[in-house]
Design a protein around this motif. Structure first.
Motif, PDB file in Angstrom:
ATOM      1  N   GLN A 311      65.407  78.765  67.520  1.00 53.10           N
ATOM      2  CA  GLN A 311      65.986  77.803  66.594  1.00 53.10           C
ATOM      3  C   GLN A 311      65.214  76.486  66.665  1.00 53.10           C
ATOM      4  OE1 GLN A 311      67.547  79.368  69.161  1.00 53.10           O
ATOM      5  NE2 GLN A 311      69.660  79.897  68.665  1.00 53.10           N
ATOM      6  N   PHE A 312      64.907  75.922  65.508  1.00 58.35           N
ATOM      7  CA  PHE A 312      64.154  74.675  65.376  1.00 58.35           C
ATOM      8  C   PHE A 312      62.820  74.729  66.123  1.00 58.35           C
ATOM      9  CE2 PHE A 312      68.511  73.524  64.370  1.00 58.35           C
ATOM     10  CZ  PHE A 312      68.317  72.955  63.124  1.00 58.35           C
ATOM     11  N   GLN A 313      62.243  75.925  66.117  1.00 55.07           N
ATOM     12  CA  GLN A 313      60.899  76.114  66.657  1.00 55.07           C
ATOM     13  C   GLN A 313      60.058  76.959  65.693  1.00 55.07           C
ATOM     14  OE1 GLN A 313      61.410  77.142  71.128  1.00 55.07           O
ATOM     15  NE2 GLN A 313      63.430  77.227  70.189  1.00 55.07           N
ATOM     16  N   ARG A 314      60.614  77.202  64.523  1.00 57.07           N
ATOM     17  CA  ARG A 314      59.910  77.930  63.463  1.00 57.07           C
ATOM     18  C   ARG A 314      60.593  77.618  62.137  1.00 57.07           C
ATOM     19  NH1 ARG A 314      61.362  84.138  64.948  1.00 57.07           N
ATOM     20  NH2 ARG A 314      59.861  83.571  66.570  1.00 57.07           N
ATOM     21  N   TYR A 315      59.917  77.936  61.053  1.00 56.21           N
ATOM     22  CA  TYR A 315      60.554  77.804  59.755  1.00 56.21           C
ATOM     23  C   TYR A 315      59.962  78.835  58.809  1.00 56.21           C
ATOM     24  CZ  TYR A 315      56.409  75.237  58.036  1.00 56.21           C
ATOM     25  OH  TYR A 315      55.139  74.875  57.668  1.00 56.21           O
ATOM     26  N   GLY A 316      60.714  79.175  57.777  1.00 59.25           N
ATOM     27  CA  GLY A 316      60.221  80.144  56.819  1.00 59.25           C
ATOM     28  C   GLY A 316      61.225  80.433  55.726  1.00 59.25           C
ATOM     29  N   ALA A 317      60.768  81.134  54.705  1.00 60.99           N
ATOM     30  CA  ALA A 317      61.611  81.540  53.578  1.00 60.99           C
ATOM     31  C   ALA A 317      60.897  82.655  52.825  1.00 60.99           C
ATOM     32  CB  ALA A 317      61.888  80.368  52.649  1.00 60.99           C
ATOM     33  N   PRO A 318      61.632  83.475  52.089  1.00 52.64           N
ATOM     34  CA  PRO A 318      60.996  84.552  51.313  1.00 52.64           C
ATOM     35  C   PRO A 318      60.080  84.017  50.209  1.00 52.64           C
ATOM     36  CG  PRO A 318      63.364  84.921  51.527  1.00 52.64           C
ATOM     37  CD  PRO A 318      63.099  83.540  52.011  1.00 52.64           C
ATOM     38  N   PHE A 319      60.326  82.777  49.749  1.00 50.73           N
ATOM     39  CA  PHE A 319      59.571  82.253  48.611  1.00 50.73           C
ATOM     40  C   PHE A 319      58.390  81.371  49.025  1.00 50.73           C
ATOM     41  CE2 PHE A 319      63.323  79.561  49.280  1.00 50.73           C
ATOM     42  CZ  PHE A 319      62.744  78.314  49.459  1.00 50.73           C
ATOM     43  N   LEU A 320      58.060  81.307  50.322  1.00 54.28           N
ATOM     44  CA  LEU A 320      56.841  80.619  50.724  1.00 54.28           C
ATOM     45  C   LEU A 320      55.649  81.555  50.521  1.00 54.28           C
ATOM     46  CD1 LEU A 320      57.811  78.589  53.928  1.00 54.28           C
ATOM     47  CD2 LEU A 320      57.851  77.902  51.528  1.00 54.28           C
ATOM     48  N   ASP A 321      54.527  81.004  50.148  1.00 53.76           N
ATOM     49  CA  ASP A 321      53.338  81.789  49.795  1.00 53.76           C
ATOM     50  C   ASP A 321      52.837  82.577  50.999  1.00 53.76           C
ATOM     51  OD1 ASP A 321      50.887  82.764  48.975  1.00 53.76           O
ATOM     52  OD2 ASP A 321      50.295  80.923  47.926  1.00 53.76           O
ATOM     53  N   LYS A 322      52.961  83.891  50.933  1.00 56.03           N
ATOM     54  CA  LYS A 322      52.598  84.725  52.079  1.00 56.03           C
ATOM     55  C   LYS A 322      51.093  84.846  52.271  1.00 56.03           C
ATOM     56  CE  LYS A 322      53.246  89.056  49.472  1.00 56.03           C
ATOM     57  NZ  LYS A 322      54.039  90.307  49.412  1.00 56.03           N
ATOM     58  N   THR A 323      50.315  84.390  51.296  1.00 59.35           N
ATOM     59  CA  THR A 323      48.866  84.375  51.508  1.00 59.35           C
ATOM     60  C   THR A 323      48.458  83.205  52.390  1.00 59.35           C
ATOM     61  OG1 THR A 323      48.375  83.016  49.549  1.00 59.35           O
ATOM     62  CG2 THR A 323      48.522  85.408  49.229  1.00 59.35           C
ATOM     63  N   ILE A 324      49.336  82.214  52.511  1.00 60.28           N
ATOM     64  CA  ILE A 324      49.079  81.036  53.349  1.00 60.28           C
ATOM     65  C   ILE A 324      49.865  81.118  54.656  1.00 60.28           C
ATOM     66  CG2 ILE A 324      49.390  78.525  53.502  1.00 60.28           C
ATOM     67  CD1 ILE A 324      48.832  78.427  50.488  1.00 60.28           C
ATOM     68  N   PHE A 325      51.109  81.547  54.558  1.00 62.73           N
ATOM     69  CA  PHE A 325      51.969  81.650  55.737  1.00 62.73           C
ATOM     70  C   PHE A 325      51.956  83.094  56.228  1.00 62.73           C
ATOM     71  CE2 PHE A 325      53.659  78.027  53.308  1.00 62.73           C
ATOM     72  CZ  PHE A 325      53.676  77.047  54.288  1.00 62.73           C
ATOM     73  N   LYS A 326      51.195  83.358  57.268  1.00 56.36           N
ATOM     74  CA  LYS A 326      51.022  84.724  57.768  1.00 56.36           C
ATOM     75  C   LYS A 326      52.111  85.122  58.764  1.00 56.36           C
ATOM     76  CE  LYS A 326      47.080  85.151  55.568  1.00 56.36           C
ATOM     77  NZ  LYS A 326      46.969  86.043  54.390  1.00 56.36           N
ATOM     78  N   PHE A 327      52.765  84.119  59.368  1.00 54.93           N
ATOM     79  CA  PHE A 327      53.809  84.406  60.352  1.00 54.93           C
ATOM     80  C   PHE A 327      55.077  84.855  59.634  1.00 54.93           C
ATOM     81  CE2 PHE A 327      57.478  82.759  62.838  1.00 54.93           C
ATOM     82  CZ  PHE A 327      57.335  83.567  63.966  1.00 54.93           C
ATOM     83  N   THR A 328      55.698  85.912  60.114  1.00 61.31           N
ATOM     84  CA  THR A 328      56.934  86.410  59.509  1.00 61.31           C
ATOM     85  C   THR A 328      58.016  86.614  60.558  1.00 61.31           C
ATOM     86  OG1 THR A 328      56.330  88.753  59.703  1.00 61.31           O
ATOM     87  CG2 THR A 328      55.640  87.602  57.689  1.00 61.31           C
ATOM     88  N   TYR A 329      59.248  86.520  60.117  1.00 61.80           N
ATOM     89  CA  TYR A 329      60.404  86.836  60.964  1.00 61.80           C
ATOM     90  C   TYR A 329      61.589  87.114  60.058  1.00 61.80           C
ATOM     91  CZ  TYR A 329      62.027  82.003  60.177  1.00 61.80           C
ATOM     92  OH  TYR A 329      62.447  80.825  59.618  1.00 61.80           O
ATOM     93  N   THR A 330      62.614  87.720  60.614  1.00 61.58           N
ATOM     94  CA  THR A 330      63.803  88.078  59.839  1.00 61.58           C
ATOM     95  C   THR A 330      65.045  87.521  60.526  1.00 61.58           C
ATOM     96  OG1 THR A 330      62.753  90.123  59.079  1.00 61.58           O
ATOM     97  CG2 THR A 330      65.149  89.962  58.841  1.00 61.58           C
TER      98      THR A 330
END
Length: 429
Positions: A311-330
């Protein structure tokens, strides 16, 4: 009676240590158990530990207490060992602090505690952010629990009836939208109205070594920010209480009688690692350090690690550009986040668990996420973002494409003014 507030955390810690040790040639076992680890300098003494200083103020009084899982007295150092069962040689050793909850300790000293007031996240600190806290009875002490994050955030006259003094002892993290300082405001206001003194047992501010962020504009006042202060305010709870009184921020400019038990051997440059998580989604030093920056994502549709163990050590969303943001989590439902943003959906973003950031809050991640959203209309929750930022200007500046440097330049006049005001209320260097 002891409060085992972090039993699960300790078990997880021990499990990880044992798992890592199992890879060595000799199988290791735990010899001793303890409550939690602490990395802060042991010479810092919190207000709660200075019992001799405040116990005389409580004798013969009917006492109320505002407390949660962080309201503890540290009792002694202990150690945990991993030993080789064949040779009995110590393979690992680490120091720990044991603790007793303040409520338990005061009851054992025959202090007449009548009721406990609980802030956001509840008395045990296990309730999700934003989730109502219900009144009830504490099963360990049979004391009545009065929620200050349910039907009312300010104690009523009836709830304070019969009390001679109220203790406030909660660990803060020094960020304006962290709601414990709003609870402090309402406690002081209600007690001022009933002529009840407030005894504040001070604790260190882990983000107390700097001041940063936009200053709240009073028209954007909410429980996420009640006063015209920067997002990172650089004060302890005790210092902040003095500012509330001195700046006449209570209703009708009233003043609350406060008694502060100050920290010993603390300065604003002291490093302090919180031994107990102050809320469910601030599990460690890194999350607390990044919270001022990533907390702004709470006013967007970006997930800031809720529903993960980071928590509060990562960020992300389904609508962020996946060609730029390679890190994923669920994100999934977990302790402290029953309904995290984008639950059970793959999020593209950044992992910041090893990010070095100290002494500043940064906008770079919010700006980068906005600029690389595949659908920018999904990004902001405007009302909530304004409440977190304390101003509607920040969203406008980000949308307009201003750089972080350009945006921060617009804060400086207010920050300098605040620093002059703050200096009048400092207890520590």
């Amino acid at each position: 009676m002891r409060f085992n507030v972090f039993k699960n955390t300790v078990l997880l810690f021990v499990f990880v240590m044992i798992s890592c040790a199992s890879k060595a040639k000799s199988k290791l076992i735990t010899k001793n158990k303890t409550h939690f680890s602490i990395k802060n300098d042991s010479i810092i003494t919190v207000g709660a530990n200075q019992i001799d200083a405040y116990l005389p103020l409580l004798k013969g009084k009917h006492v109320g207490i505002v407390a949660n899982q962080t309201s503890v007295i540290f009792t002694k150092k202990d150690s945990i060992f991993l030993v080789d069962p064949e040779t009995n040689e110590t393979q690992f050793e680490k120091e720990f602090y044991r603790n007793t909850h303040l409520v338990d300790s005061l009851l054992s000293l025959k202090v007449d505690i009548k009721k406990v007031f609980s802030p956001e996240h509840g008395f045990r600190g296990r309730i999700d952010a934003g989730e109502f806290v219900k009144d009830g009875i504490d099963t360990k002490t049979n004391l009545p629990l009065i929620s200050l994050y349910g039907k009312n955030k300010k104690p009523t006259k009836e709830q304070l009836e019969g009390l001679d003094i109220v203790i406030f002892d909660i660990q803060d993290v020094g960020v304006r939208f962290y709601t414990y300082i709003s609870t402090l405001h309402y406690i002081m206001e209600a007690c001022a109205e009933q002529n009840i003194p407030v005894l504040i047992l001070d604790r260190p501010n882990p983000n107390g070594h700097y001041i940063d962020g936009p200053t709240l504009e009073i028209e954007n006042k909410s429980f996420l920010g009640m006063h015209p202060i920067p997002l990172v305010h650089g004060m302890t709870i005790g210092e902040y209480a003095q500012m509330i009184n001195g700046e006449k921020w209570l209703d009708k400019g009233s003043k609350c009688e406060i008694i502060i038990i100050p920290l010993k051997n603390y300065t604003h440059n002291s490093f302090y690692s919180l031994p107990i998580r102050p809320s469910p989604n601030l599990p460690n030093d890194q999350s607390i350090k990044l919270y001022p920056s990533l907390g702004l994502f709470e006013g967007t549709n970006i997930n800031a690690g809720r529903g993960t163990e980071f928590q509060f050590q990562r960020y992300g969303a389904p609508f962020l550009d996946k060609t730029i943001f390679k890190f994923t989590y669920t994100p999934i439902a977990n302790f402290g986040a029953k309904y995290p943003k984008h639950k059970n959906v793959t999020c593209y973003g950044k992992d910041l668990k090893d990010e070095e950031l100290n002494g500043i809050m940064t906008l770079k991640w919010v700006i980068e996420a906005y600029q690389n959203s595949t659908d920018k209309s999904l990004f902001f929750n405007t009302d909530n973002f304004t409440k977190h930022a304390g101003t509607n200007k920040l969203q406008q500046q980000i949308v307009a494409g201003m750089s972080e440097t350009e945006i921060k330049d617009t804060w400086q006049k207010d920050l300098e003014l605040y620093k002059k005001t703050r200096s009048k209320y400092l207890i520590y260097n």
